[in-house]
Scaffold this motif. Sequence first.
Motif, PDB file in Angstrom:
ATOM      1  N   THR A  79       2.806  -0.165  15.733  1.00 27.60           N
ATOM      2  CA  THR A  79       4.297   0.177  15.306  1.00 27.60           C
ATOM      3  C   THR A  79       4.760   0.977  16.606  1.00 27.60           C
ATOM      4  N   PRO A 125      15.453   2.662  16.263  1.00 24.94           N
ATOM      5  CA  PRO A 125      14.414   3.906  16.403  1.00 24.94           C
ATOM      6  C   PRO A 125      14.326   4.495  17.890  1.00 24.94           C
ATOM      7  N   GLU A 180       5.440   8.770   9.991  1.00 24.53           N
ATOM      8  CA  GLU A 180       6.211   7.548   9.431  1.00 24.53           C
ATOM      9  C   GLU A 180       5.100   6.662   9.083  1.00 24.53           C
ATOM     10  N   THR A 181       3.922   6.549   9.889  1.00 22.55           N
ATOM     11  CA  THR A 181       3.054   5.435   9.657  1.00 22.55           C
ATOM     12  C   THR A 181       2.275   5.792   8.322  1.00 22.55           C
ATOM     13  N   GLU A 226       6.529   3.662  15.417  1.00 27.06           N
ATOM     14  CA  GLU A 226       6.764   5.024  14.591  1.00 27.06           C
ATOM     15  C   GLU A 226       5.830   5.941  14.902  1.00 27.06           C
TER      16      GLU A 226
END
Length: 184
Positions: free
Chosen positions: A122, A35, A128-129, A124
């Motif tokens: 995260t 990522p 995305e979460t 993210e």
Amino acid sequence: MKRSTFLLGAAALALTACAAAPTTPTLGPDGKPLPRLYRIRAADTARIQFRMLDAVNALRQAAGAPAVELNARLNAAAATHARDMSIQNRPWHFGSDGSSPITRIQRSGYTGRLVGEAISETYETELETLGAWMEAPNTRTVILDPTARDMGFSWFQEDNGKIWWNLILGAPGESGFIPVNAPF
């Protein structure tokens, strides 16, 4: 004429060489792309909150639930808890002072009922979460609860890029807490 054509061609070739080469993603040990760090600036707050609001409302509309609105008091409660989760270094629903989500929304001045809270630790993005929250039955139920009308959403990002997300849904004009799956 030949000289100017040559110079134009050379300039075009030089500009082409200066163009950014396509970046190849860095791969992890599993062969999947790692990522990219999602860095949030203070100026991004409203954009991120409204992008999350739009996404939540699209999901709610698809499920036949009414839209929710951002609520400044719930945003404040979410921001406080996101920072507190970072301090505690664990994603959970209780504050370092023992506070519950109900206590936190009351402290923020919200007078409605807590519908529920979704939390995450995260790297993210917010969308995305949200996708991960929608895959979990308990947070999906909270996000799609038809009694919710208010939403608070905030985060805290650590220097290393880790983000602590907090989404709170409330029902205005009602007090207390009724668990989502409680028998009536």
